[in-house]
Scaffold this motif. Structure first.
Motif, PDB file in Angstrom:
ATOM      1  N   SER A 299      27.403   5.743 -20.129  1.00 27.99           N
ATOM      2  CA  SER A 299      27.526   5.532 -21.679  1.00 27.99           C
ATOM      3  C   SER A 299      26.917   6.863 -22.464  1.00 27.99           C
ATOM      4  O   SER A 299      26.001   7.397 -21.818  1.00 27.99           O
ATOM      5  N   GLU A 300      27.333   7.400 -23.240  1.00 33.70           N
ATOM      6  CA  GLU A 300      27.069   8.579 -24.122  1.00 33.70           C
ATOM      7  C   GLU A 300      27.383   8.436 -25.263  1.00 33.70           C
ATOM      8  O   GLU A 300      28.044   7.640 -25.740  1.00 33.70           O
ATOM      9  N   TRP A 301      26.654   9.472 -26.179  1.00 28.30           N
ATOM     10  CA  TRP A 301      26.794   9.402 -27.743  1.00 28.30           C
ATOM     11  C   TRP A 301      26.444  10.660 -28.362  1.00 28.30           C
ATOM     12  O   TRP A 301      25.458  11.120 -27.823  1.00 28.30           O
ATOM     13  N   GLN A 302      27.365  11.250 -29.151  1.00 26.52           N
ATOM     14  CA  GLN A 302      27.124  12.482 -30.156  1.00 26.52           C
ATOM     15  C   GLN A 302      27.225  11.795 -31.379  1.00 26.52           C
ATOM     16  O   GLN A 302      28.314  11.711 -31.924  1.00 26.52           O
ATOM     17  N   LEU A 303      26.060  11.788 -31.957  1.00 25.34           N
ATOM     18  CA  LEU A 303      26.147  11.325 -33.464  1.00 25.34           C
ATOM     19  C   LEU A 303      27.038  11.726 -34.417  1.00 25.34           C
ATOM     20  O   LEU A 303      27.252  12.858 -34.568  1.00 25.34           O
TER      21      LEU A 303
ATOM     22  N   TRP B  31      31.484  11.247 -31.467  1.00 26.55           N
ATOM     23  CA  TRP B  31      32.190  10.316 -30.276  1.00 26.55           C
ATOM     24  C   TRP B  31      31.016   9.626 -29.669  1.00 26.55           C
ATOM     25  O   TRP B  31      29.815   9.752 -29.828  1.00 26.55           O
ATOM     26  N   TRP B  32      31.574   8.568 -29.104  1.00 24.61           N
ATOM     27  CA  TRP B  32      30.733   7.497 -28.316  1.00 24.61           C
ATOM     28  C   TRP B  32      31.542   7.281 -27.111  1.00 24.61           C
ATOM     29  O   TRP B  32      32.741   7.106 -27.159  1.00 24.61           O
ATOM     30  N   ARG B  33      30.728   6.753 -25.993  1.00 25.68           N
ATOM     31  CA  ARG B  33      31.590   6.254 -24.753  1.00 25.68           C
ATOM     32  C   ARG B  33      30.465   5.138 -24.456  1.00 25.68           C
ATOM     33  O   ARG B  33      29.452   5.232 -24.185  1.00 25.68           O
ATOM     34  N   LEU B  34      31.261   3.785 -24.305  1.00 23.50           N
ATOM     35  CA  LEU B  34      30.641   2.688 -23.564  1.00 23.50           C
ATOM     36  C   LEU B  34      31.576   2.232 -22.748  1.00 23.50           C
ATOM     37  O   LEU B  34      32.691   1.565 -23.091  1.00 23.50           O
TER      38      LEU B  34
END
Length: 147
Positions: A99-103, A106-109
């Motif tokens: 999981s990652e997130w760039q405000l 984009w995001w990844r779950l």
């Protein structure tokens, strides 16, 4: 002026107006809120300076960091009722990733990669449609159509 900056200015004015009436603890809490809002605002600003690039091989950031390869995408989901970023789209991937997130960008779950938020709705729609066409072309679904 961004919303975060306006809220920060209002909180600073509140902290100055409190004087000695509310006590040091209240002023410290307001000052901590101002600091948190400033940090979030800066992170949001820095995230939206990044650019997404779509090539025939991958979706990546302008810095070169790959978000996913086109071969990893199962489907592109757009619509009003899906779990997706504001005015954006979600890619369903074949493999799970951390999981990652760039405000605001984009995001990844797990197996889902969401694109959108602070990005232009028209550009998001165009990228989603371009992804659909690239996937259809890679799967041979465009063979009967003229190019």
């Amino acid at each position: 002026m961004t919303l975060a900056a306006m809220v920060g200015v209002c909180l600073v004015m509140l902290a100055l107006a409190l004087d000695g009436q509310a006590g040091l603890l209240t002023q410290a809490v307001v000052a901590a809120l101002v600091l948190c809002i400033a940090l979030v605002g800066r992170r949001f600003f820095m995230a939206t300076t990044e650019t997404l690039e779509l090539t025939r091989a991958e979706l990546r950031l302008a810095s070169g960091r790959r978000l996913c390869a086109l071969a990893e995408i199962e489907k592109v989901q757009r619509g009003a009722f899906g779990f997706q970023p504001s005015n954006g789209f979600v890619l369903h991937l074949t493999a799970s990733a951390p999981s990652e997130w760039q405000l605001g960008l984009w995001w990844r779950l797990g197996r889902r990669l969401g694109v959108g938020g602070a990005t232009s709705p028209a550009q998001n729609k165009a990228m989603a449609e371009a992804l659909r066409l690239l996937l259809a072309e890679a799967r041979g679904e465009l063979d009967g159509l003229t190019r």
